[in-house]
Design a protein around this motif. Structure first.
Motif, PDB file in Angstrom:
ATOM      1  N   GLU A 293       1.082  -1.298  -0.084  1.00  0.00           N
ATOM      2  CA  GLU A 293       0.151   0.254   0.051  1.00  0.00           C
ATOM      3  C   GLU A 293       1.198   0.942   0.156  1.00  0.00           C
ATOM      4  OE1 GLU A 293      -4.121   0.077   2.100  1.00  0.00           O
ATOM      5  OE2 GLU A 293      -2.383  -0.022   2.942  1.00  0.00           O
ATOM      6  N   GLN A 294       1.769   1.379   0.748  1.00  0.00           N
ATOM      7  CA  GLN A 294       3.108   2.920   0.523  1.00  0.00           C
ATOM      8  C   GLN A 294       3.655   3.116  -0.267  1.00  0.00           C
ATOM      9  OE1 GLN A 294       4.093   3.532   4.931  1.00  0.00           O
ATOM     10  NE2 GLN A 294       2.464   2.149   5.951  1.00  0.00           N
ATOM     11  N   MET A 295       4.004   2.017  -0.401  1.00  0.00           N
ATOM     12  CA  MET A 295       4.816   1.851  -1.583  1.00  0.00           C
ATOM     13  C   MET A 295       3.960   2.024  -3.242  1.00  0.00           C
ATOM     14  SD  MET A 295       8.236   1.344  -1.012  1.00  0.00           S
ATOM     15  CE  MET A 295       8.574   0.914  -2.375  1.00  0.00           C
ATOM     16  N   VAL A 296       2.988   1.706  -3.332  1.00  0.00           N
ATOM     17  CA  VAL A 296       1.970   2.592  -4.341  1.00  0.00           C
ATOM     18  C   VAL A 296       1.568   3.703  -4.421  1.00  0.00           C
ATOM     19  CG1 VAL A 296      -0.069   1.693  -5.365  1.00  0.00           C
ATOM     20  CG2 VAL A 296       1.174  -0.033  -4.917  1.00  0.00           C
ATOM     21  N   LYS A 297       0.982   4.077  -3.154  1.00  0.00           N
ATOM     22  CA  LYS A 297       1.110   5.293  -2.538  1.00  0.00           C
ATOM     23  C   LYS A 297       1.992   6.024  -2.886  1.00  0.00           C
ATOM     24  CE  LYS A 297      -1.122   8.381   1.284  1.00  0.00           C
ATOM     25  NZ  LYS A 297      -1.341   7.761   2.177  1.00  0.00           N
ATOM     26  N   ALA A 298       2.746   5.827  -2.760  1.00  0.00           N
ATOM     27  CA  ALA A 298       4.506   7.038  -3.057  1.00  0.00           C
ATOM     28  C   ALA A 298       4.749   7.081  -5.213  1.00  0.00           C
ATOM     29  CB  ALA A 298       5.682   6.252  -1.876  1.00  0.00           C
ATOM     30  N   GLY A 299       4.090   6.234  -4.921  1.00  0.00           N
ATOM     31  CA  GLY A 299       3.955   6.209  -6.350  1.00  0.00           C
ATOM     32  C   GLY A 299       4.768   5.502  -6.747  1.00  0.00           C
ATOM     33  N   TYR A 300       5.674   4.176  -6.555  1.00  0.00           N
ATOM     34  CA  TYR A 300       6.963   3.019  -6.922  1.00  0.00           C
ATOM     35  C   TYR A 300       6.298   2.443  -7.901  1.00  0.00           C
ATOM     36  CZ  TYR A 300       9.958   7.030  -4.411  1.00  0.00           C
ATOM     37  OH  TYR A 300      10.227   7.635  -3.934  1.00  0.00           O
ATOM     38  N   GLY A 301       7.408   1.709  -8.743  1.00  0.00           N
ATOM     39  CA  GLY A 301       6.874   0.536  -9.522  1.00  0.00           C
ATOM     40  C   GLY A 301       7.234  -0.562  -8.992  1.00  0.00           C
ATOM     41  N   LEU A 302       6.441  -1.121  -7.576  1.00  0.00           N
ATOM     42  CA  LEU A 302       6.416  -2.006  -7.333  1.00  0.00           C
ATOM     43  C   LEU A 302       6.015  -3.841  -7.510  1.00  0.00           C
ATOM     44  CD1 LEU A 302       7.306  -4.027  -4.594  1.00  0.00           C
ATOM     45  CD2 LEU A 302       5.258  -3.811  -3.428  1.00  0.00           C
ATOM     46  N   VAL A 303       6.786  -4.701  -7.943  1.00  0.00           N
ATOM     47  CA  VAL A 303       6.213  -6.632  -8.041  1.00  0.00           C
ATOM     48  C   VAL A 303       6.803  -6.944  -6.896  1.00  0.00           C
ATOM     49  CG1 VAL A 303       6.441  -8.271  -9.518  1.00  0.00           C
ATOM     50  CG2 VAL A 303       7.154  -5.658 -10.730  1.00  0.00           C
ATOM     51  N   ARG A 304       6.088  -7.486  -6.028  1.00  0.00           N
ATOM     52  CA  ARG A 304       6.051  -8.345  -5.365  1.00  0.00           C
ATOM     53  C   ARG A 304       5.608  -9.798  -5.545  1.00  0.00           C
ATOM     54  NH1 ARG A 304       3.876 -10.269   0.233  1.00  0.00           N
ATOM     55  NH2 ARG A 304       2.096  -8.476  -0.481  1.00  0.00           N
ATOM     56  N   TYR A 305       6.107 -10.949  -5.554  1.00  0.00           N
ATOM     57  CA  TYR A 305       5.659 -12.409  -5.034  1.00  0.00           C
ATOM     58  C   TYR A 305       6.107 -12.838  -3.416  1.00  0.00           C
ATOM     59  CZ  TYR A 305       4.808 -17.493  -6.064  1.00  0.00           C
ATOM     60  OH  TYR A 305       4.407 -18.492  -5.938  1.00  0.00           O
ATOM     61  N   ALA A 306       5.283 -12.909  -2.693  1.00  0.00           N
ATOM     62  CA  ALA A 306       5.714 -13.702  -1.725  1.00  0.00           C
ATOM     63  C   ALA A 306       6.306 -12.766  -0.924  1.00  0.00           C
ATOM     64  CB  ALA A 306       6.359 -14.937  -1.452  1.00  0.00           C
ATOM     65  N   ASP A 307       7.768 -12.991  -0.250  1.00  0.00           N
ATOM     66  CA  ASP A 307       8.762 -11.820   0.394  1.00  0.00           C
ATOM     67  C   ASP A 307      10.061 -11.509  -1.005  1.00  0.00           C
ATOM     68  OD1 ASP A 307       9.800 -14.682   0.244  1.00  0.00           O
ATOM     69  OD2 ASP A 307      11.290 -14.449   1.866  1.00  0.00           O
ATOM     70  N   ASP A 308      10.081 -11.911  -2.079  1.00  0.00           N
ATOM     71  CA  ASP A 308      10.891 -11.894  -2.751  1.00  0.00           C
ATOM     72  C   ASP A 308      10.386 -10.108  -3.864  1.00  0.00           C
ATOM     73  OD1 ASP A 308      12.658 -11.860  -4.936  1.00  0.00           O
ATOM     74  OD2 ASP A 308      12.113 -14.065  -5.219  1.00  0.00           O
ATOM     75  N   TRP A 309      10.981  -9.243  -3.791  1.00  0.00           N
ATOM     76  CA  TRP A 309      10.342  -8.205  -4.619  1.00  0.00           C
ATOM     77  C   TRP A 309      10.931  -7.701  -5.352  1.00  0.00           C
ATOM     78  CZ3 TRP A 309      11.990  -3.085  -2.709  1.00  0.00           C
ATOM     79  CH2 TRP A 309      12.588  -3.792  -1.956  1.00  0.00           C
ATOM     80  N   VAL A 310      11.228  -6.215  -6.484  1.00  0.00           N
ATOM     81  CA  VAL A 310      11.628  -5.608  -7.083  1.00  0.00           C
ATOM     82  C   VAL A 310      10.948  -4.379  -6.860  1.00  0.00           C
ATOM     83  CG1 VAL A 310      13.091  -7.400  -7.881  1.00  0.00           C
ATOM     84  CG2 VAL A 310      11.091  -6.601  -9.422  1.00  0.00           C
ATOM     85  N   VAL A 311      11.660  -3.476  -7.146  1.00  0.00           N
ATOM     86  CA  VAL A 311      11.436  -1.982  -7.663  1.00  0.00           C
ATOM     87  C   VAL A 311      11.544  -1.232  -8.783  1.00  0.00           C
ATOM     88  CG1 VAL A 311      10.538   0.358  -7.264  1.00  0.00           C
ATOM     89  CG2 VAL A 311      10.301  -1.373  -5.117  1.00  0.00           C
ATOM     90  N   PHE A 312      10.419  -0.878  -9.536  1.00  0.00           N
ATOM     91  CA  PHE A 312      11.476  -0.688 -11.217  1.00  0.00           C
ATOM     92  C   PHE A 312      11.315   0.714 -11.128  1.00  0.00           C
ATOM     93  CE2 PHE A 312      10.852  -4.887 -12.363  1.00  0.00           C
ATOM     94  CZ  PHE A 312      11.627  -4.756 -12.911  1.00  0.00           C
ATOM     95  N   ALA A 313      12.257   1.394 -11.777  1.00  0.00           N
ATOM     96  CA  ALA A 313      12.305   3.182 -11.942  1.00  0.00           C
ATOM     97  C   ALA A 313      12.789   3.349 -13.332  1.00  0.00           C
ATOM     98  CB  ALA A 313      13.078   3.819 -10.894  1.00  0.00           C
ATOM     99  N   LYS A 314      13.007   4.678 -13.254  1.00  0.00           N
ATOM    100  CA  LYS A 314      13.239   5.430 -14.804  1.00  0.00           C
ATOM    101  C   LYS A 314      15.215   6.243 -14.538  1.00  0.00           C
ATOM    102  CE  LYS A 314       9.223   5.620 -17.770  1.00  0.00           C
ATOM    103  NZ  LYS A 314       8.334   6.511 -18.488  1.00  0.00           N
ATOM    104  N   SER A 315      15.448   6.344 -12.780  1.00  0.00           N
ATOM    105  CA  SER A 315      16.493   6.637 -12.859  1.00  0.00           C
ATOM    106  C   SER A 315      17.182   6.289 -12.053  1.00  0.00           C
ATOM    107  CB  SER A 315      16.170   8.440 -13.096  1.00  0.00           C
ATOM    108  OG  SER A 315      15.386   8.824 -11.519  1.00  0.00           O
ATOM    109  N   GLU A 316      18.502   6.162 -11.586  1.00  0.00           N
ATOM    110  CA  GLU A 316      19.167   5.601 -10.401  1.00  0.00           C
ATOM    111  C   GLU A 316      18.649   6.578  -9.168  1.00  0.00           C
ATOM    112  OE1 GLU A 316      23.478   4.875  -8.836  1.00  0.00           O
ATOM    113  OE2 GLU A 316      23.446   5.774 -10.723  1.00  0.00           O
ATOM    114  N   SER A 317      18.442   7.918  -9.070  1.00  0.00           N
ATOM    115  CA  SER A 317      17.767   8.883  -8.079  1.00  0.00           C
ATOM    116  C   SER A 317      16.515   8.256  -7.780  1.00  0.00           C
ATOM    117  CB  SER A 317      18.075  10.468  -8.203  1.00  0.00           C
ATOM    118  OG  SER A 317      17.054  10.013  -9.112  1.00  0.00           O
TER     119      SER A 317
END
Length: 502
Positions: A293-317
């Motif tokens: 909830e909080q990652m989506v609310k902050a606008g980040y591209g989260l993909v989670r499978y159980a405790d395994d997850w990654v977040v996608f972004a368009k820049s390093e910062s």
């Protein structure tokens, strides 16, 4: 009937409309009331003294702010929770359905030694007794049996094996709770959910990379299933469930303890959810829902499978900001710990791993490649070795016996090939979406399989006459699946491009 004047007021995203009569006195009284609600302190809020002196306004002045809001906007909506669920859990039909699920999964016995086959012989009587124990509050879960399973990258992973009886209760509990929490779970969560799984999570990853999200937060939660705070988890369940007996049952399951190998005593479980129980994946998703909830609310591209997850972004910062936000939620709010050596911000070009695949950009062709990761290759080889054992006292295998006619009559070899084919069908079904640098990506896997089978049949290792005599064609005639041929057929059927075509 006097003509009315329409006026509206907006509070946040809500809009309220009032109809004021044309009569000046009535209009003044209602307007004074409306303004007074907005400014309960009267003259100190900049209102004229005569507006404050009316009896109705004075009466409103002694109300609390919550009463004022209730009068103007109506009572605050109360979140509805689910009550009286325990009777649904121990209902005979629900327990029967749970038992059928446990039976289909089979599995090892727990600390009581009761196997699935033994339970099946007296299932009606045992299920009736289990329902009665739950209804009369006599049910107590047994400790889970600890088993250590090897990890692909080395080391061992603890697995908790509940008794068959406890597995049925957990499955019955899951069947009641899952629809309730599915209604609130985020679309970013894919693990152990109806109509979701690894393939849907990987499809989102492919989509993100294709649309220019070239930076990734590649993270790992250290010992997640051993670190879950019980009280935080119970509180998360209680947000939707008000049945105290359900909450107590979950607490009993969490604190049932663990029986370690070769140890007589029971180790208490003050934190964590044991891997291996049917309800553990659901509890993990409930616990991590606030993270979604909080990652989506902050606008980040989260993909989670159980405790395994990654977040996608368009820049390093942006990726580094996402990592700090994730750390704040997981470590600050949930009390978990990110693995310092396995958590990093990395570009897609440099490569990252997720759900058994290794993503990277080949510098020669410039394409995003998706190959079987090294850990998954090691797990594959271990699975093939387990299915192709050599006999300890195997008689010497003579060259004249290496014929199709003799091998076809070998019952041990026939059973190994059947077992191998079942595994290979599922394995290719998962990894068929690879995008490799070269076309014959599965050739090395086929070679390893045939080498292990030849070794199991002949008792010999390496290359020799047995390699030339027991040919690849002979294995196909014996019914062994060839991964390379199966994948080529898949590519032709779906129209996917090969590496050479790209």
């Amino acid at each position: 009937m006097h003509k009315a004047e329409i006026s509206s007021i907006e509070v946040g995203q809500l809009s309220f409309t009032f109809a004021f009569p044309e009569n000046d006195e009535a209009q003044e009284t209602q307007m004074s009331t409306a303004v007074r609600l907005a400014h309960p302190r009267g003259a100190s809020a900049g209102l004229p003294a005569d507006a404050v002196s009316t009896p109705r306004t004075v009466c409103l002045d002694i109300r609390s702010s919550e009463q004022d809001k209730a009068l103007l906007f109506g009572p605050k909506p109360v979140k509805r929770k689910w009550n009286s669920l325990i009777d649904k859990v121990y209902a005979p039909r629900n327990l029967q359905s749970a038992w059928e699920k446990v039976k289909s999964n089979d599995g090892a016995a727990g600390v009581d030694g009761m196997t699935v086959s033994r339970f099946d012989r007296e299932a009606p009587k045992l299920l009736e007794a289990l329902s009665r124990d739950l209804r009369e509050k006599r049910y107590r879960p047994s400790p889970v049996r600890r088993a250590m399973i090897p990890k692909a990258g080395g080391g061992q992973r603890p697995l908790g094996i509940p008794t068959v009886r406890d597995r049925i209760v957990q499955q019955a509990l899951r069947q009641i709770l899952e629809p309730i929490f599915e209604a609130k779970f985020s679309t970013r969560s894919h693990g152990f959910r109806p109509e979701r799984g690894c393939q849907t999570a990987l499809a989102v990853v492919d989509h993100a990379i294709r649309f220019g999200y070239t930076w990734v937060v590649d993270a790992d939660i250290r010992s997640f299933f051993d670190s879950v705070d019980h009280e935080k988890l119970i509180d998360a369940v209680a947000e939707e469930v008000a049945d105290g007996r359900i909450l107590k049952l979950i607490r009993q399951i969490l604190k049932s303890g663990v029986q370690l190998p070769s140890v007589q005593g029971i180790e208490p479980t003050d934190t964590g959810t044991p891997q291996g129980g049917p309800v553990s994946p659901l509890l993990a998703n409930i616990f991590l829902h606030v993270f979604d909830e909080q990652m989506v609310k902050a606008g980040y591209g989260l993909v989670r499978y159980a405790d395994d997850w990654v977040v996608f972004a368009k820049s390093e910062s942006e990726a580094r900001e996402a990592l700090e936000k994730a750390r704040q939620i997981l470590e600050g709010d949930l009390g978990l710990v990110l693995h310092p050596e396995k958590t990093r911000v990395v570009s897609v070009a440099s490569g990252f791993e997720f759900l058994g695949f290794h993503y990277f950009i080949d510098p020669k062709i410039g394409w995003v490649c998706k190959e079987v990761r090294r850990g998954s290759v090691l797990r594959f080889r271990n699975a093939i070795r387990a299915r192709t054992p050599r006999l300890r006292n195997q008689r010497p295998f003579k060259e004249r016996h290496a014929t199709f006619k003799r091998l076809r009559k070998n019952k041990r070899l026939e059973a190994m090939i059947e077992d191998m084919n079942r595994y290979l069908s599922g394995w290719h079904g998962y990894f068929k979406m690879v995008r490799p640098r070269y076309d014959d990506v599965f050739r090395s896997f086929d070679e390893f399989i045939r080498r292990r089978l030849r070794s199991s049949v002949t008792g010999r290792t390496g290359n020799g006459w047995w390699t030339a005599k027991i040919t690849n064609r002979m294995w196909r005639e014996l019914g062994l699946i060839c991964l390379t041929e199966r994948h080529q057929k898949y590519l032709k059927t779906t129209g996917h491009a090969t590496a050479a075509a790209r």
